[in-house]
Design a protein around this motif. Sequence first.
Motif, PDB file in Angstrom:
ATOM      1  N   ALA A  79      38.733  66.014  30.447  1.00 30.61           N
ATOM      2  CA  ALA A  79      39.338  66.270  31.316  1.00 30.61           C
ATOM      3  C   ALA A  79      38.978  64.674  32.524  1.00 30.61           C
ATOM      4  O   ALA A  79      38.360  63.948  32.857  1.00 30.61           O
ATOM      5  N   ILE A  80      40.466  64.029  33.098  1.00 29.17           N
ATOM      6  CA  ILE A  80      40.747  62.829  33.395  1.00 29.17           C
ATOM      7  C   ILE A  80      41.065  62.794  35.008  1.00 29.17           C
ATOM      8  O   ILE A  80      42.294  63.981  35.568  1.00 29.17           O
ATOM      9  N   GLN A  81      40.746  62.575  36.343  1.00 23.80           N
ATOM     10  CA  GLN A  81      41.247  62.517  37.563  1.00 23.80           C
ATOM     11  C   GLN A  81      41.261  61.253  38.133  1.00 23.80           C
ATOM     12  O   GLN A  81      40.077  60.214  37.893  1.00 23.80           O
ATOM     13  N   THR A  82      41.811  60.656  38.424  1.00 22.18           N
ATOM     14  CA  THR A  82      42.112  59.333  39.409  1.00 22.18           C
ATOM     15  C   THR A  82      42.804  59.790  40.595  1.00 22.18           C
ATOM     16  O   THR A  82      43.738  60.997  40.701  1.00 22.18           O
ATOM     17  N   ARG A  83      42.427  58.204  41.553  1.00 16.40           N
ATOM     18  CA  ARG A  83      42.537  58.467  42.745  1.00 16.40           C
ATOM     19  C   ARG A  83      43.298  57.237  42.780  1.00 16.40           C
ATOM     20  O   ARG A  83      42.263  56.240  43.079  1.00 16.40           O
ATOM     21  N   HIS A  84      44.212  56.441  43.331  1.00 17.77           N
ATOM     22  CA  HIS A  84      44.234  55.131  43.620  1.00 17.77           C
ATOM     23  C   HIS A  84      44.905  54.561  44.711  1.00 17.77           C
ATOM     24  O   HIS A  84      45.985  55.123  45.460  1.00 17.77           O
ATOM     25  N   ARG A  85      44.032  54.096  45.620  1.00 20.91           N
ATOM     26  CA  ARG A  85      43.774  53.762  47.008  1.00 20.91           C
ATOM     27  C   ARG A  85      44.755  51.824  47.153  1.00 20.91           C
ATOM     28  O   ARG A  85      44.613  51.659  48.640  1.00 20.91           O
ATOM     29  N   ALA A  86      44.048  51.764  46.549  1.00 16.64           N
ATOM     30  CA  ALA A  86      44.432  50.259  46.319  1.00 16.64           C
ATOM     31  C   ALA A  86      46.061  49.270  46.064  1.00 16.64           C
ATOM     32  O   ALA A  86      46.145  49.794  44.923  1.00 16.64           O
ATOM     33  N   ALA A  87      46.673  49.339  47.505  1.00 19.46           N
ATOM     34  CA  ALA A  87      47.996  48.748  46.998  1.00 19.46           C
ATOM     35  C   ALA A  87      48.267  47.519  46.567  1.00 19.46           C
ATOM     36  O   ALA A  87      49.193  46.685  45.912  1.00 19.46           O
ATOM     37  N   ALA A  88      47.350  46.224  47.278  1.00 24.40           N
ATOM     38  CA  ALA A  88      47.253  45.712  47.277  1.00 24.40           C
ATOM     39  C   ALA A  88      47.389  44.882  45.083  1.00 24.40           C
ATOM     40  O   ALA A  88      46.152  45.420  44.769  1.00 24.40           O
ATOM     41  N   GLN A  89      47.986  44.166  45.094  1.00 25.72           N
ATOM     42  CA  GLN A  89      47.371  43.250  43.437  1.00 25.72           C
ATOM     43  C   GLN A  89      46.222  41.735  43.868  1.00 25.72           C
ATOM     44  O   GLN A  89      46.209  41.211  44.817  1.00 25.72           O
ATOM     45  N   ILE A  90      45.502  42.218  42.793  1.00 25.71           N
ATOM     46  CA  ILE A  90      44.536  40.485  42.322  1.00 25.71           C
ATOM     47  C   ILE A  90      44.587  39.906  41.132  1.00 25.71           C
ATOM     48  O   ILE A  90      45.723  40.336  40.928  1.00 25.71           O
ATOM     49  N   ARG A  91      44.387  38.483  42.507  1.00 26.22           N
ATOM     50  CA  ARG A  91      44.848  37.416  41.430  1.00 26.22           C
ATOM     51  C   ARG A  91      43.868  37.232  40.266  1.00 26.22           C
ATOM     52  O   ARG A  91      42.650  36.824  40.553  1.00 26.22           O
ATOM     53  N   CYS A  92      43.697  37.681  38.667  1.00 28.20           N
ATOM     54  CA  CYS A  92      42.810  37.154  38.167  1.00 28.20           C
ATOM     55  C   CYS A  92      43.207  36.704  36.652  1.00 28.20           C
ATOM     56  O   CYS A  92      45.343  36.792  35.932  1.00 28.20           O
ATOM     57  N   PHE A  93      42.622  36.847  36.199  1.00 31.23           N
ATOM     58  CA  PHE A  93      42.906  36.403  34.110  1.00 31.23           C
ATOM     59  C   PHE A  93      42.895  38.136  33.704  1.00 31.23           C
ATOM     60  O   PHE A  93      41.867  38.573  33.576  1.00 31.23           O
ATOM     61  N   ASP A  94      44.181  39.429  33.527  1.00 31.23           N
ATOM     62  CA  ASP A  94      44.562  40.467  33.865  1.00 31.23           C
ATOM     63  C   ASP A  94      43.597  41.029  32.323  1.00 31.23           C
ATOM     64  O   ASP A  94      42.987  42.064  32.256  1.00 31.23           O
ATOM     65  N   GLY A  95      44.250  39.645  30.896  1.00 30.83           N
ATOM     66  CA  GLY A  95      43.637  40.510  30.072  1.00 30.83           C
ATOM     67  C   GLY A  95      41.511  40.753  29.690  1.00 30.83           C
ATOM     68  O   GLY A  95      41.540  41.967  29.450  1.00 30.83           O
ATOM     69  N   GLU A  96      41.441  40.046  30.610  1.00 32.17           N
ATOM     70  CA  GLU A  96      39.882  39.982  30.570  1.00 32.17           C
ATOM     71  C   GLU A  96      39.238  41.083  31.509  1.00 32.17           C
ATOM     72  O   GLU A  96      38.735  41.529  30.852  1.00 32.17           O
ATOM     73  N   ILE A  97      39.645  41.421  33.074  1.00 34.06           N
ATOM     74  CA  ILE A  97      39.608  42.283  33.403  1.00 34.06           C
ATOM     75  C   ILE A  97      39.934  44.208  32.344  1.00 34.06           C
ATOM     76  O   ILE A  97      39.046  44.845  32.561  1.00 34.06           O
ATOM     77  N   ARG A  98      40.532  44.088  31.460  1.00 33.73           N
ATOM     78  CA  ARG A  98      40.900  45.017  30.704  1.00 33.73           C
ATOM     79  C   ARG A  98      39.652  45.184  29.531  1.00 33.73           C
ATOM     80  O   ARG A  98      39.284  46.511  29.672  1.00 33.73           O
ATOM     81  N   GLN A  99      39.355  44.490  29.404  1.00 36.57           N
ATOM     82  CA  GLN A  99      38.269  44.298  28.416  1.00 36.57           C
ATOM     83  C   GLN A  99      37.426  44.885  28.623  1.00 36.57           C
ATOM     84  O   GLN A  99      36.444  45.375  28.495  1.00 36.57           O
ATOM     85  N   VAL A 100      37.465  44.908  30.364  1.00 37.69           N
ATOM     86  CA  VAL A 100      35.816  45.624  31.474  1.00 37.69           C
ATOM     87  C   VAL A 100      36.109  46.555  31.259  1.00 37.69           C
ATOM     88  O   VAL A 100      34.858  47.513  30.290  1.00 37.69           O
ATOM     89  N   LEU A 101      37.343  47.166  31.650  1.00 35.98           N
ATOM     90  CA  LEU A 101      37.766  48.771  31.674  1.00 35.98           C
ATOM     91  C   LEU A 101      36.889  49.264  30.334  1.00 35.98           C
ATOM     92  O   LEU A 101      37.058  50.527  30.458  1.00 35.98           O
ATOM     93  N   SER A 102      38.177  48.261  29.404  1.00 40.35           N
ATOM     94  CA  SER A 102      37.912  49.272  28.494  1.00 40.35           C
ATOM     95  C   SER A 102      36.471  49.403  27.812  1.00 40.35           C
ATOM     96  O   SER A 102      36.594  50.473  27.310  1.00 40.35           O
TER      97      SER A 102
END
Length: 793
Positions: A660-683
């Motif tokens: 089961a997955i539960q999500t809650r997103h309350r951060a609407a602002a964007q962040i400036r980053c190397f998105d591929g590297e941050i996706r690797q961290v989350l992965s």
Amino acid sequence: MSEQAPPDATDPNGSSISPPGRIIGSGEMADRVRNYDWKSTALGPIETWSKELLTIVNLTLASPSPARTMWGPDFILIYNDAYRAIPGPRHPFALGKAATKVYGESWHVVGPLLDKAFATGETLFYEKLLVPLPTENGIQDFYLNYSFNPIFENGKIAGLFGPLHDVTGEVLAARKLQESEARANRILGSIGDAVIVTDAEARITRMNPIAEVLTGWKMDEAAGRPMTDVFRIVSESTRLPVESPAEKVTRLGTIVGLANHTVLIARDGRETHIDDSGAPILNDDGELIGIVLVFRDITDRRAAERERDAVAERLNQVLESTTDAIISVDRNWRISYTNAPARAIVAPVEIIPGKGFWETFPGAIYKSSPYVEHYERAMRDGIGAEFEARSAAQASIWVRVNVRPSRDGIVIFFRDVTEEKRAAALLGETTRALKESEEELRWTIDLSTQVPWTADVEGRILDFSDGWLRLTGLTREYALGDGWANAPHRDDLPRMRAAWRHALSTGEPYSVEHRIKTASGAYRWMRSNAFPRRNDAGEIVKWYGTTEDIEDRKRAEHALLQSEKLAAVGRLASSIAHEINNPLEAVTNLLYLAQNNESLPKVREYLETADIELRRVAVITNQALRFHRQSTYPQPVRCEDLFDSALLIYRGRLQNANIAIQTRHRAAAQIRCFDGEIRQVLSNLIGNAIDALHPGVGRLFFRSRHGLDWKTGRRGVVLTVADTGSGMDKQTMGNIFDAFFTTKEIGGTGLGLWISKDIVERHHGVLRVRSSQQRGQSGTVFTLFLPFDAVGR
């Protein structure tokens, strides 16, 4: 058939059954063959079967291994109990059917072989033949040891018989072993240290390129030789042979280090100073099966050590002859060093190294004692102080004391100022000169093992040691001219300047990793640090800095990063293949239905559904490409998009495990980053969470919110990945960010969280974890803070 059979027998319902004794044996398939309606096939009733057919069928049914008979030109299939897994979900439909109907998907592979065997009478045998077969999860590839022998009836080929063995597991295991071996060789070749591996008899089995260079032996020449032939080591001082680490490991059975000041003599006579260790390689029973030796060239370091020892000796002579008294105290308040002036001033009190400081100087302990106040503060808070007081050893003597915190405790500088107290007019100038002299001396002591430099209050380089010249090969004139500004790599200059501006404006320490261009034109990685010196008013008057060569560490980190990237790509490819397989199977079925349906509206409906499935494949493919595509420049991205793309590659595993997955997103602002590297961290975090969960009962939580890093004051977002898995103990928690630490045995590289932490730190973020193994409340929570501008523009 040629043999006349007895009359038919029937069961009470009138169905034909096999006469007793013709089909022998027991088991499911023997019963099915006896009860099968063979009249409906080209073989006819069992009682009409020839001796040859009966014999081969009974042989098939009695075989303990998977076996089958294919009879007649249509290859009518008869098989035993051990063979039932081969047709998979088409069992028991496959019995008595033409092989082309049972194995239509694989007929392009086996059909020509069977036709040839039936036509020529040749015995057919293939090892590890790749054959697609039906399973509960669709058509899958299997590797088979495939064989057929022709069966003759009345001098003509009537059928084919043969056993069959599924060796898919063996093939995949061998392939995995080869891949593991290749990966091990790549890792061995990328290690920055020299590595030699031997068998249990200390004969060489592997060497990496650096070991070849240092020993002068090529691997193909050294293979099978005793280590002592290739790895010849002697003592630097005595020139006598040093015990081989292989012999020492064999004797002790533990990890051993090389003797100090060991010299390796290469095949061509070259000498190299080395150090490091040897370790045993044990099997599961704890038996020695080999030895691994890791060593490195420390010739430059050894030369530096000799120079350092010489400097230390000269410094000790200076300290012994100086008029300043010095006492060094460790963090356990034990005296570790005194010089001659200190021993003279405190006489007749005897200073014994290792003895407690307060025990030696009980006279320093009294109400409002400046000794207790300033010494305790320097030791506890790292705050130095300068004061005057009566000597703790002799009340008739006044001393001026300067206490400074050091890495190991505190250093006390003091001198007899009894006469100076009487000459107050000279006190101010003498005190200032003494303070500057002491600070310069402490700076030299603290930074003697690195390359020191100084800068003025505006960040302009004033001077540096000759170590920087040796490190870069540049001249002092060039470096003090344009060299210092031109030497850094142009890509690193913006970060260096930004770090300098921040340090100069805030007074905080300066620290940055960057590349320096050497005299040869090549760039080397360095780490530079600087700390401010302040006057009595607290104003910065100078900066003291050091520069350290970190090229070897950077190369090792790069090799590990590449290894983990390859592993991440493999995991991504596996997940994407699984995700794409389902819609492609649906498209295949829909196209088949469309081809075999004459109703135009129905055909249009099937084709529209197929188009939807293909669009689904396109979405998955685009998301996968986006996941690992690294931008040259940082890009703004939403937290929800980061989570969605990272979750995409695990959708199949999550559905199969019923998590089961539960999500809650309350951060609407964007962040400036190397998105591929941050996706690797989350992965990495999501993959670890899934591994910790039990199928069907686990839950995953994904959160995003705005946050603040209280340590730096930077605002940003907080991303949370939490699970209700088994949790981690304290020992595991203390090691999870270390390279090569893994709890997944052979299935893990031990690099995922180590690299993730590095990525987060390069984005000026923070990765924290907390975990519990308490029954009913077990689980792990990772929180990732990223500032809005994680990477500058």
